[in-house]
Scaffold this motif. Structure first.
Motif, PDB file in Angstrom:
ATOM      1  N   VAL A 144      24.850  21.676 -11.028  1.00  0.00           N
ATOM      2  CA  VAL A 144      25.812  21.893  -9.941  1.00  0.00           C
ATOM      3  C   VAL A 144      25.108  21.601  -8.619  1.00  0.00           C
ATOM      4  CG1 VAL A 144      27.251  23.609  -8.775  1.00  0.00           C
ATOM      5  CG2 VAL A 144      27.105  23.605 -11.282  1.00  0.00           C
ATOM      6  N   GLY A 145      25.741  20.806  -7.780  1.00  0.00           N
ATOM      7  CA  GLY A 145      25.162  20.398  -6.500  1.00  0.00           C
ATOM      8  C   GLY A 145      24.487  19.035  -6.559  1.00  0.00           C
ATOM      9  N   ALA A 146      24.293  18.507  -7.765  1.00  0.00           N
ATOM     10  CA  ALA A 146      23.683  17.177  -7.881  1.00  0.00           C
ATOM     11  C   ALA A 146      24.659  16.122  -7.369  1.00  0.00           C
ATOM     12  CB  ALA A 146      23.293  16.888  -9.331  1.00  0.00           C
ATOM     13  N   ALA A 147      24.109  15.081  -6.758  1.00  0.00           N
ATOM     14  CA  ALA A 147      24.926  14.001  -6.213  1.00  0.00           C
ATOM     15  C   ALA A 147      24.193  12.685  -6.382  1.00  0.00           C
ATOM     16  CB  ALA A 147      25.205  14.251  -4.729  1.00  0.00           C
ATOM     17  N   SER A 148      24.947  11.617  -6.623  1.00  0.00           N
ATOM     18  CA  SER A 148      24.315  10.304  -6.711  1.00  0.00           C
ATOM     19  C   SER A 148      25.339   9.202  -6.509  1.00  0.00           C
ATOM     20  CB  SER A 148      23.612  10.117  -8.064  1.00  0.00           C
ATOM     21  OG  SER A 148      24.556   9.977  -9.100  1.00  0.00           O
ATOM     22  N   ARG A 149      24.820   8.060  -6.098  1.00  0.00           N
ATOM     23  CA  ARG A 149      25.629   6.848  -6.052  1.00  0.00           C
ATOM     24  C   ARG A 149      25.385   6.169  -7.394  1.00  0.00           C
ATOM     25  NH1 ARG A 149      25.393   3.884  -0.775  1.00  0.00           N
ATOM     26  NH2 ARG A 149      23.188   4.316  -0.992  1.00  0.00           N
ATOM     27  N   THR A 150      26.462   5.853  -8.095  1.00  0.00           N
ATOM     28  CA  THR A 150      26.337   5.282  -9.438  1.00  0.00           C
ATOM     29  C   THR A 150      27.546   4.382  -9.687  1.00  0.00           C
ATOM     30  OG1 THR A 150      26.008   5.877 -11.778  1.00  0.00           O
ATOM     31  CG2 THR A 150      27.408   7.352 -10.499  1.00  0.00           C
ATOM     32  N   ILE A 151      27.837   4.109 -10.946  1.00  0.00           N
ATOM     33  CA  ILE A 151      28.986   3.266 -11.268  1.00  0.00           C
ATOM     34  C   ILE A 151      29.927   3.994 -12.214  1.00  0.00           C
ATOM     35  CG2 ILE A 151      27.800   1.065 -10.901  1.00  0.00           C
ATOM     36  CD1 ILE A 151      27.598   0.866 -14.012  1.00  0.00           C
ATOM     37  N   LEU A 152      31.176   3.601 -12.162  1.00  0.00           N
ATOM     38  CA  LEU A 152      32.191   4.030 -13.115  1.00  0.00           C
ATOM     39  C   LEU A 152      32.838   2.753 -13.611  1.00  0.00           C
ATOM     40  CD1 LEU A 152      33.805   6.431 -14.390  1.00  0.00           C
ATOM     41  CD2 LEU A 152      35.492   6.024 -12.582  1.00  0.00           C
ATOM     42  N   HIS A 153      32.485   2.375 -14.810  1.00  0.00           N
ATOM     43  CA  HIS A 153      32.880   1.098 -15.402  1.00  0.00           C
ATOM     44  C   HIS A 153      32.426  -0.029 -14.490  1.00  0.00           C
ATOM     45  CE1 HIS A 153      35.763  -1.788 -17.471  1.00  0.00           C
ATOM     46  NE2 HIS A 153      34.871  -1.426 -18.377  1.00  0.00           N
ATOM     47  N   LYS A 154      33.312  -0.615 -13.691  1.00  0.00           N
ATOM     48  CA  LYS A 154      32.861  -1.726 -12.847  1.00  0.00           C
ATOM     49  C   LYS A 154      33.017  -1.455 -11.354  1.00  0.00           C
ATOM     50  CE  LYS A 154      37.104  -4.164 -14.057  1.00  0.00           C
ATOM     51  NZ  LYS A 154      37.665  -5.397 -14.522  1.00  0.00           N
ATOM     52  N   ILE A 155      33.154  -0.176 -10.983  1.00  0.00           N
ATOM     53  CA  ILE A 155      33.236   0.144  -9.559  1.00  0.00           C
ATOM     54  C   ILE A 155      32.109   1.099  -9.162  1.00  0.00           C
ATOM     55  CG2 ILE A 155      35.735  -0.218  -9.460  1.00  0.00           C
ATOM     56  CD1 ILE A 155      36.089   2.836  -9.358  1.00  0.00           C
ATOM     57  N   GLU A 156      31.688   0.992  -7.916  1.00  0.00           N
ATOM     58  CA  GLU A 156      30.686   1.923  -7.390  1.00  0.00           C
ATOM     59  C   GLU A 156      31.372   3.225  -7.013  1.00  0.00           C
ATOM     60  OE1 GLU A 156      28.501   2.269  -3.223  1.00  0.00           O
ATOM     61  OE2 GLU A 156      27.765   0.545  -4.358  1.00  0.00           O
ATOM     62  N   ILE A 157      30.714   4.334  -7.358  1.00  0.00           N
ATOM     63  CA  ILE A 157      31.224   5.651  -6.986  1.00  0.00           C
ATOM     64  C   ILE A 157      30.096   6.496  -6.401  1.00  0.00           C
ATOM     65  CG2 ILE A 157      33.046   5.669  -8.750  1.00  0.00           C
ATOM     66  CD1 ILE A 157      31.236   7.673 -10.360  1.00  0.00           C
ATOM     67  N   VAL A 158      30.473   7.544  -5.720  1.00  0.00           N
ATOM     68  CA  VAL A 158      29.536   8.599  -5.343  1.00  0.00           C
ATOM     69  C   VAL A 158      30.026   9.828  -6.090  1.00  0.00           C
ATOM     70  CG1 VAL A 158      28.652  10.036  -3.476  1.00  0.00           C
ATOM     71  CG2 VAL A 158      28.979   7.582  -3.109  1.00  0.00           C
ATOM     72  N   LEU A 159      29.120  10.434  -6.828  1.00  0.00           N
ATOM     73  CA  LEU A 159      29.469  11.527  -7.726  1.00  0.00           C
ATOM     74  C   LEU A 159      28.810  12.823  -7.259  1.00  0.00           C
ATOM     75  CD1 LEU A 159      30.869  12.174 -10.452  1.00  0.00           C
ATOM     76  CD2 LEU A 159      28.721  11.575 -11.575  1.00  0.00           C
ATOM     77  N   LEU A 160      29.579  13.894  -7.180  1.00  0.00           N
ATOM     78  CA  LEU A 160      29.076  15.213  -6.800  1.00  0.00           C
ATOM     79  C   LEU A 160      29.539  16.214  -7.852  1.00  0.00           C
ATOM     80  CD1 LEU A 160      27.867  17.343  -4.813  1.00  0.00           C
ATOM     81  CD2 LEU A 160      30.121  17.366  -3.685  1.00  0.00           C
ATOM     82  N   ARG A 161      28.596  16.945  -8.413  1.00  0.00           N
ATOM     83  CA  ARG A 161      28.978  18.011  -9.355  1.00  0.00           C
ATOM     84  C   ARG A 161      29.242  19.265  -8.538  1.00  0.00           C
ATOM     85  NH1 ARG A 161      26.718  18.370 -15.080  1.00  0.00           N
ATOM     86  NH2 ARG A 161      28.536  19.329 -16.027  1.00  0.00           N
ATOM     87  N   THR A 162      30.496  19.721  -8.550  1.00  0.00           N
ATOM     88  CA  THR A 162      30.899  20.868  -7.745  1.00  0.00           C
ATOM     89  C   THR A 162      30.983  22.164  -8.552  1.00  0.00           C
ATOM     90  OG1 THR A 162      33.211  20.272  -8.089  1.00  0.00           O
ATOM     91  CG2 THR A 162      32.148  19.440  -6.078  1.00  0.00           C
ATOM     92  N   GLY A 163      30.897  22.068  -9.867  1.00  0.00           N
ATOM     93  CA  GLY A 163      30.929  23.234 -10.744  1.00  0.00           C
ATOM     94  C   GLY A 163      30.425  22.819 -12.114  1.00  0.00           C
ATOM     95  N   GLU A 164      30.227  23.786 -12.992  1.00  0.00           N
ATOM     96  CA  GLU A 164      29.719  23.439 -14.323  1.00  0.00           C
ATOM     97  C   GLU A 164      30.619  22.434 -15.014  1.00  0.00           C
ATOM     98  OE1 GLU A 164      28.595  26.625 -16.921  1.00  0.00           O
ATOM     99  OE2 GLU A 164      27.311  27.546 -15.400  1.00  0.00           O
TER     100      GLU A 164
END
Length: 190
Positions: A144-164
């Protein structure tokens, strides 16, 4: 020039911006995908010597370690690189105005209308995202609280874990329909 003065004036209502995909949601047995409420966003770049001044202006401490975030109330700063953050304010505060008076060297660009966001929740949330994201989303590797710029299939996303069992997925507005549809399909399969 006389021709221009004869042009009729049009009284029109001011344009209203509608949130992209407003109201769309998918609920499956193990995961739900909903469109996040509108938020303000700031793309922030700054050297390490400017971090303290910018943190003070934003009311939270900008994270300086990879894959981390910091939150204060409904404001989040996500570390994207050694000198780069995505700052999200779920109340719509004018983030650019907050950092404008900061004299320390930095670059701040309001990207509020560039992005769209989804909330993926439920016990199958990580599996739903992993249908198109190769990153290890186990709690041990992506707490929880981890964040990263990554991919979702063929698009770039920024991912934030806000809860378990909850994530915020940010993507560019032009990819929002694709990202939402992909996550909805994956939610149904998990």
């Amino acid at each position: 020039m006389g021709e221009m003065s004869k042009m009729p004036t049009i009284d029109a209502e001011p344009a209203t911006r509608r949130p992209i995909l407003a109201g769309r949601q998918t609920t499956a047995p193990n995961a739900a995908v909903t469109v996040a409420s509108p938020a303000s966003r700031l793309s922030l770049r700054a050297p390490s010597e400017s971090v303290a001044s910018l943190s003070s202006a934003l009311g939270l401490t900008l994270p300086t370690k990879p894959k981390t975030s910091a939150s204060a109330k409904s404001r989040h700063a996500l570390w994207l690189g050694p000198d780069e953050w995505l700052v999200i304010d779920e109340t719509g505060a004018d983030l650019a105005a907050l950092v404008k008076p900061v004299a320390a060297f930095h670059s701040a660009v309001d990207v509020s209308h560039r992005n769209a966001a989804f909330v993926v929740s439920g016990k199958g949330a990580a599996t739903t995202i992993n249908a198109g994201c190769p990153q290890d989303l186990s709690l041990a590797a992506f707490p929880v609280g981890a964040a990263s710029r990554t991919i979702l299939h063929k698009i770039e996303i920024v991912l934030l874990r806000t809860g378990e069992d909850q994530f915020r997925v940010e993507c560019w507005r032009s990819f929002a329909d694709y990202g939402f549809s992909f996550l909805s399909e994956a939610a149904g399969d998990c």
